[in-house]
Design a protein around this motif. Structure first.
Motif, short mmCIF file in Angstrom:
data_model
loop_
_atom_site.label_atom_id
_atom_site.label_comp_id
_atom_site.label_asym_id
_atom_site.label_seq_id
_atom_site.Cartn_x
_atom_site.Cartn_y
_atom_site.Cartn_z
N PRO A 135 -22.22 44.61 -48.33
CA PRO A 135 -22.16 44.11 -46.96
C PRO A 135 -22.07 45.25 -45.94
O PRO A 135 -21.55 46.32 -46.25
CB PRO A 135 -20.90 43.25 -46.95
N PRO A 136 -22.56 45.02 -44.72
CA PRO A 136 -22.50 46.08 -43.70
C PRO A 136 -21.07 46.26 -43.18
O PRO A 136 -20.20 45.45 -43.48
CB PRO A 136 -23.40 45.52 -42.59
N GLN A 137 -20.87 47.31 -42.39
CA GLN A 137 -19.53 47.56 -41.83
C GLN A 137 -19.34 46.71 -40.58
O GLN A 137 -19.13 47.22 -39.47
CB GLN A 137 -19.37 49.05 -41.55
N VAL A 138 -19.48 45.42 -40.77
CA VAL A 138 -19.28 44.45 -39.68
C VAL A 138 -18.43 43.33 -40.25
O VAL A 138 -18.67 42.87 -41.37
CB VAL A 138 -20.62 43.83 -39.21
N ASN A 139 -17.40 42.91 -39.49
CA ASN A 139 -16.56 41.81 -39.95
C ASN A 139 -16.34 40.82 -38.82
O ASN A 139 -16.13 41.22 -37.67
CB ASN A 139 -15.18 42.34 -40.37
N LEU A 140 -16.38 39.55 -39.17
CA LEU A 140 -16.01 38.51 -38.21
C LEU A 140 -14.62 38.02 -38.62
O LEU A 140 -14.40 37.68 -39.79
CB LEU A 140 -17.01 37.34 -38.27
N ILE A 141 -13.72 38.04 -37.66
CA ILE A 141 -12.33 37.64 -37.95
C ILE A 141 -11.91 36.63 -36.88
O ILE A 141 -12.28 36.77 -35.71
CB ILE A 141 -11.37 38.86 -37.91
N GLY A 142 -11.16 35.62 -37.26
CA GLY A 142 -10.68 34.71 -36.22
C GLY A 142 -9.71 33.66 -36.72
O GLY A 142 -9.89 33.09 -37.79
N ASN A 143 -8.66 33.48 -35.93
CA ASN A 143 -7.80 32.31 -36.09
C ASN A 143 -8.49 31.24 -35.25
O ASN A 143 -8.25 31.12 -34.06
CB ASN A 143 -6.39 32.65 -35.60
N LEU A 144 -9.40 30.52 -35.88
CA LEU A 144 -10.34 29.66 -35.13
C LEU A 144 -9.66 28.46 -34.49
O LEU A 144 -8.74 27.88 -35.06
CB LEU A 144 -11.42 29.14 -36.08
N PRO A 145 -10.17 28.07 -33.31
CA PRO A 145 -9.70 26.81 -32.73
C PRO A 145 -10.13 25.66 -33.64
O PRO A 145 -11.29 25.58 -34.02
CB PRO A 145 -10.41 26.75 -31.37
N PHE A 146 -9.18 24.78 -34.00
CA PHE A 146 -9.49 23.67 -34.91
C PHE A 146 -10.70 22.86 -34.43
O PHE A 146 -11.51 22.42 -35.22
CB PHE A 146 -8.31 22.68 -34.99
N SER A 147 -10.77 22.67 -33.10
CA SER A 147 -11.76 21.74 -32.55
C SER A 147 -13.21 22.16 -32.84
O SER A 147 -14.10 21.33 -32.83
CB SER A 147 -11.56 21.62 -31.04
N ILE A 148 -13.45 23.45 -33.09
CA ILE A 148 -14.85 23.86 -33.31
C ILE A 148 -15.08 24.52 -34.67
O ILE A 148 -16.19 24.93 -34.97
CB ILE A 148 -15.34 24.84 -32.20
N SER A 149 -14.03 24.60 -35.49
CA SER A 149 -14.17 25.43 -36.70
C SER A 149 -15.27 24.93 -37.65
O SER A 149 -16.05 25.73 -38.17
CB SER A 149 -12.83 25.57 -37.42
N THR A 150 -15.36 23.60 -37.86
CA THR A 150 -16.39 23.11 -38.80
C THR A 150 -17.79 23.26 -38.21
O THR A 150 -18.71 23.70 -38.90
CB THR A 150 -16.11 21.64 -39.20
N ILE A 151 -17.93 22.93 -36.92
CA ILE A 151 -19.25 23.06 -36.27
C ILE A 151 -19.70 24.52 -36.33
O ILE A 151 -20.84 24.83 -36.64
CB ILE A 151 -19.18 22.66 -34.77
N LEU A 152 -18.75 25.43 -36.04
CA LEU A 152 -19.08 26.86 -36.05
C LEU A 152 -19.50 27.30 -37.45
O LEU A 152 -20.49 28.04 -37.61
CB LEU A 152 -17.85 27.66 -35.57
N MET A 153 -18.77 26.83 -38.45
CA MET A 153 -19.08 27.22 -39.84
C MET A 153 -20.48 26.75 -40.23
O MET A 153 -21.26 27.52 -40.79
CB MET A 153 -18.02 26.59 -40.77
N ILE A 154 -20.80 25.51 -39.90
CA ILE A 154 -22.12 24.97 -40.25
C ILE A 154 -23.21 25.77 -39.51
O ILE A 154 -24.23 26.13 -40.08
CB ILE A 154 -22.21 23.45 -39.91
#
Ligand SMILES: C[S@@+](CC[C@H](N)C(=O)[O-])C[C@H]1O[C@@H](n2cnc3c(N)ncnc32)[C@H](O)[C@@H]1O
Length: 339
Positions: A135-154
């Protein structure tokens, strides 16, 4: 084997605590933005450690809020930090952090909706690695807001399937929090009672690792549920090598009748007049027992079902656009053309 990471590589000047920041800037949590602030430094560091080695990496944090996780990321000395936060009230506290590390870390503060932000635009091109390399030296990190977490994941899974956005740079890794139940679904294997559409979709494109739980009591305000931390690394080759939309449709319909035999859901992929015949044909091609229930189907078996569906729509192109979720009028037109 566990990897040891150096902690506190970058010393920040003395800063007010997150509690003080919240008080100082009058940052009352907004329910509509799913704001639950993680207050325990030990757990904050544990999330960041779950991302692995991030020194000199480009890190994008989703929803930094008052900056608890942000501080912990900065202490690991990333090269660049991209912060995407919808609530403007947090800008001064994030600027305070950006200022405290300005000699070492390049910080971009973006006030906007993560669902509408092109993160890739802020990632320097030189981090790009080949998809089939590490993997590249890029990371996505987040304590995601519940309201959008599934939509964002999809949405991100679709981008992964097309190698777009942050995945145009290689197999960018994610370290994210979800409601515990969602985290359990994402990682649920065959026969698990939590198994659902999200499990198959996540596991088709990523290696999903459920790392640990965080009790609701560690947040302010305390949410009604506990939280699960999950890491996802895109797979070099998805198990089902078909377009995202096709896979999503087949898996969604099969899980649409969770408690029934899976063929019942599969039938809804086809117009009413032909659905029993076509679903049986599909299951025969895929060599799946029609009385299997959705949660009893393994990922590789879903692959065979999707491939069989793809064969059928090649034979009968009129079924390709049939979608039970379509509005009534469109559905009638779809039924008419398939007669
Ligand atoms: C669960 S809180 C996490 C805050 C902070 N990172 C922490 O762990 O304490 C979610 C954060 O996401 C932000 N947020 C909510 N919806 C968002 C969206 N659509 N795009 C970007 N940020 C969003 C909220 O304002 C909030 O700061």
């Amino acid at each position: 084997m566990a990897t040891a990471h150096k902690v506190s590589q970058l010393r920040l000047p003395p800063l007010p605590s997150i509690k003080d920041i919240i008080r100082l800037y009058k940052l009352r949590a907004l329910r509509e933005l799913s704001q639950n602030f993680l207050m325990e430094p030990r757990l904050i560091d544990k999330i960041v450690r779950a991302a692995g080695h991030i020194e000199n990496h480009v890190v994008c944090e989703v929803g930094p809020g008052p900056g608890g996780i942000t501080r912990s990321i900065i202490r690991q000395a990333p090269r660049k930090l991209i912060l995407v936060e919808k609530d403007r009230r947090f800008v001064p506290s994030l600027e305070l952090l950006a200022d405290a590390c300005r000699d070492r870390v390049d910080v971009d503060i973006i006030t906007g909706d993560i669902l509408k932000t092109d993160i890739a635009h802020y990632i320097p091109k030189d981090v790009t690695t080949d998809w089939y390399d590490s993997p590249p030296q890029v990371n996505l990190i987040g304590n995601l807001p519940f309201s959008i977490s599934t939509i964002l994941m999809i949405r991100w899974l679709e981008m992964i399937s097309k190698k777009e956005g942050p995945w145009a740079y290689g197999r960018t890794r994610m370290t994210l929090t979800f409601q515990k139940e969602v985290a359990e679904r994402m990682s649920a294997r065959m026969l698990d009672k939590q198994r659902c559409r999200l499990s198959v979709m996540c596991q088709n494109w990523c290696n999903v690792n459920y790392k640990f739980d965080i009790p609701g009591a560690a947040f302010l305000p305390k949410p009604e549920v506990d939280v699960g931390v999950v890491t996802l690394t895109p797979l070099k080759h998805p198990l089902i090598k078909l377009p995202f939309k096709l896979v999503e449709k087949v898996v969604r319909q099969i899980f649409s009748m969770r408690q029934k035999y899976s063929i019942r859901g599969a039938q809804t992929l086809f117009p009413e007049k032909v659905r029993e015949e076509m679903a049986l044909k599909m299951y025969k091609l895929a060599e799946i027992d029609p009385v299997t229930r959705p949660f009893q189907i393994a990922n590789m078996e879903f692959a065979r079902i999707c491939e069989a569906y793809n064969e059928i729509i090649k034979m009968y192109p009129e079924f390709e656009n049939y979608d039970l979720r379509a509005p009534k009028k469109v559905l009638q037109a779809q039924q008419d053309t398939s007669q």
